[in-house]
Design a protein around this motif. Structure first.
Motif: not given
Length: 283
Positions: A68, A71, A111
């Motif tokens: 994350d 990201r 993921r």
């Protein structure tokens, strides 16, 4: 694993060195320096997020946080914020117009790895291949200077062909990590009932599953070959070499089969060098 603030050029150089013995490096060596360096930046990004997903010594919660974080770094790069370690992608993004969605798709694919795939449906496997391979292809064809239609078609088919070849090559290694990428429909058709990865790949009937999946890979190689045979504008040497190299791996896998025990099949580096000479790909 920790995410540290690394100078972009240092990160790219480190991953270029890590790739130096791979078939990827052979494919990229035929590119001019700007394109080659851009591809090494893409490789660096993919290697980092893949390492996060594969780092089994960390709790899954920490791996999720690390993905994350990447990201967010990618989002900041496109929003004009501080991209942190994703700064290594700034040059290629600006020069070649690379799409954020493709970087995010790669993270989505990592993921999926992290959460675990055990006998996915054909549709889920296709989505996985799109995220971890065809998305990288979509980034790559822009660096290669291909027109959109031909580039997108090549990325679609060659990405899937390469990823399916990797899956077929790595069934044992993946099973040891608790992953079974072979699709549910083909496992059931072959009579493989186990979905525990180690048990499934130990079943001799998995050979039929793998051969059926290899046929799909061959179809994608053929479609990618059709695109390349049309000689669309762009630097086609690298995808031609990768097609030839990995299609060769698939042929060797088919000759060996998947009945256990399975010796490892690798890319033949001498054969890669011969391809470079034969295809006139040096320089």
């Amino acid at each position: 694993m920790t995410l540290t603030a690394t100078r972009p050029e240092t990160q790219v150089a480190a991953n270029a060195q890590a790739a130096s013995g791979s078939s990827f490096a052979a494919g990229m060596r035929v590119l001019p320096k700007p394109e080659r360096e851009a591809m090494y930046a893409i490789y660096a990004f993919c290697r980092i997020v893949d390492d996060i997903a594969d780092e089994q010594r960390l709790p899954i919660a920490e791996q999720r946080v690390a993905l994350d974080a990447w990201r967010g770094h990618v989002r900041a790069l496109y929003d004009g914020g501080d991209p942190g370690p994703a700064a290594m992608l700034a040059g290629p993004v600006a020069r070649y117009g690379l799409a954020e969605a493709d970087f995010q798709a790669v993270i989505d694919g990592m993921r999926m790895d992290l959460e675990g795939l055990r006998g996915p449906s054909m549709a889920t496997l296709d989505l996985y291949c799109d995220r971890v391979a065809s998305a990288v292809g979509r980034l790559s064809v822009k660096i290669f200077g291909m027109e959109d239609a031909a580039g997108q078609e090549l990325a679609h088919h060659l990405g899937r062909a390469l990823q399916l070849t990797n899956i077929l090559r790595d069934v044992d290694e993946d099973a040891e990590m608790g992953r079974l990428y072979l699709p549910e429909e083909l496992l059931a058709e072959a009579g493989v009932t186990a979905r525990d990865p180690l048990a499934a790949v130990a079943d001799p009937r998995v050979d039929a599953t793998c051969r059926a999946l290899a046929q799909l890979a061959e179809t994608h190689y053929a479609r990618a070959g059709d695109v390349l045979a049309g000689r669309p504008p762009g630097r086609l040497a690298a995808p031609r070499l990768m097609t030839a190299a990995y299609a060769g791996v698939l042929r060797n896998l088919l000759r060996r089969g998947w009945v256990p025990p399975r010796p490892r099949v690798r890319v033949n580096k001498a054969a890669l060098l011969w391809m470079l000479v034969r295809e006139g790909l040096f320089g």
